[in-house]
Design a protein around this motif. Structure first.
Motif, PDB file in Angstrom:
ATOM      1  N   GLN A  92      40.549  41.409  38.773  1.00 44.44           N
ATOM      2  CA  GLN A  92      41.473  42.019  39.728  1.00 44.44           C
ATOM      3  C   GLN A  92      40.892  43.311  40.299  1.00 44.44           C
ATOM      4  OE1 GLN A  92      45.066  42.275  37.400  1.00 44.44           O
ATOM      5  NE2 GLN A  92      45.828  40.302  38.138  1.00 44.44           N
ATOM      6  N   CYS A  95      38.179  42.319  42.773  1.00 47.48           N
ATOM      7  CA  CYS A  95      38.760  41.811  44.019  1.00 47.48           C
ATOM      8  C   CYS A  95      39.334  42.941  44.863  1.00 47.48           C
ATOM      9  CB  CYS A  95      39.835  40.772  43.710  1.00 47.48           C
ATOM     10  SG  CYS A  95      39.154  39.226  43.088  1.00 47.48           S
ATOM     11  N   CYS A 142      38.389  35.592  44.217  1.00 44.61           N
ATOM     12  CA  CYS A 142      39.764  36.108  44.181  1.00 44.61           C
ATOM     13  C   CYS A 142      40.769  34.995  44.491  1.00 44.61           C
ATOM     14  CB  CYS A 142      39.911  37.249  45.182  1.00 44.61           C
ATOM     15  SG  CYS A 142      38.720  38.584  44.884  1.00 44.61           S
TER      16      CYS A 142
END
Length: 143
Positions: A92, A95, A142
């Protein structure tokens, strides 16, 4: 206005006793089970207790002591779940960085990069190449 509030409160207080009324259960001659607020005439009926709360869900009681193999497997499972959660957080972050970089590349025609300790400006072709590379990485990595 006060009379309306008083009447409403009185009705509310009395309604709880009506809702907790006695319920009877009986089986007729054809074998059909009935429930009602009044017991049938000339027939035996079972009074059901409606005031008791529903039973709590049964908790799994340990039936036997855990073997060492089960505890080792639980430890391995816990470790794997922890690693997966850490990888998810790291992906995360990656991304978010990719999306931020893409926004900078798309919105800023004068992008400067540091190479070998010196700052230089990307030409339009290099900028478009980096935009397409970043978009490809986002699509691959992602959600």
């Amino acid at each position: 206005m006060r009379l309306t509030i008083l009447a409403g409160g009185l009705l509310l207080a009395l309604s709880s006793s009506v809702m907790a009324g006695q319920v009877y259960k009986w089986v007729d001659a054809q074998g059909v089970t009935h429930f009602g607020a009044q017991p049938p005439q000339g027939q035996s009926a079972e009074a059901l207790n409606t005031a008791t709360p529903p039973p709590k869900p049964a908790t799994a009681a340990p039936t036997a002591p855990e073997s060492s193999g089960e505890s080792e497997q639980r430890e391995i499972d816990r470790q794997v779940k922890k690693e997966v959660a850490e990888q998810k957080v790291e992906r995360q972050r990656y991304c978010t960085t990719l999306r931020t970089n893409l926004a900078q590349l798309q919105n800023n025609p004068r992008v400067r990069v540091e190479e070998e300790g010196e700052m230089r400006r990307l030409n339009e072709e290099e900028r478009q190449t980096r935009i397409s590379e970043t978009q490809q990485k986002i699509a691959e990595t992602c959600d």
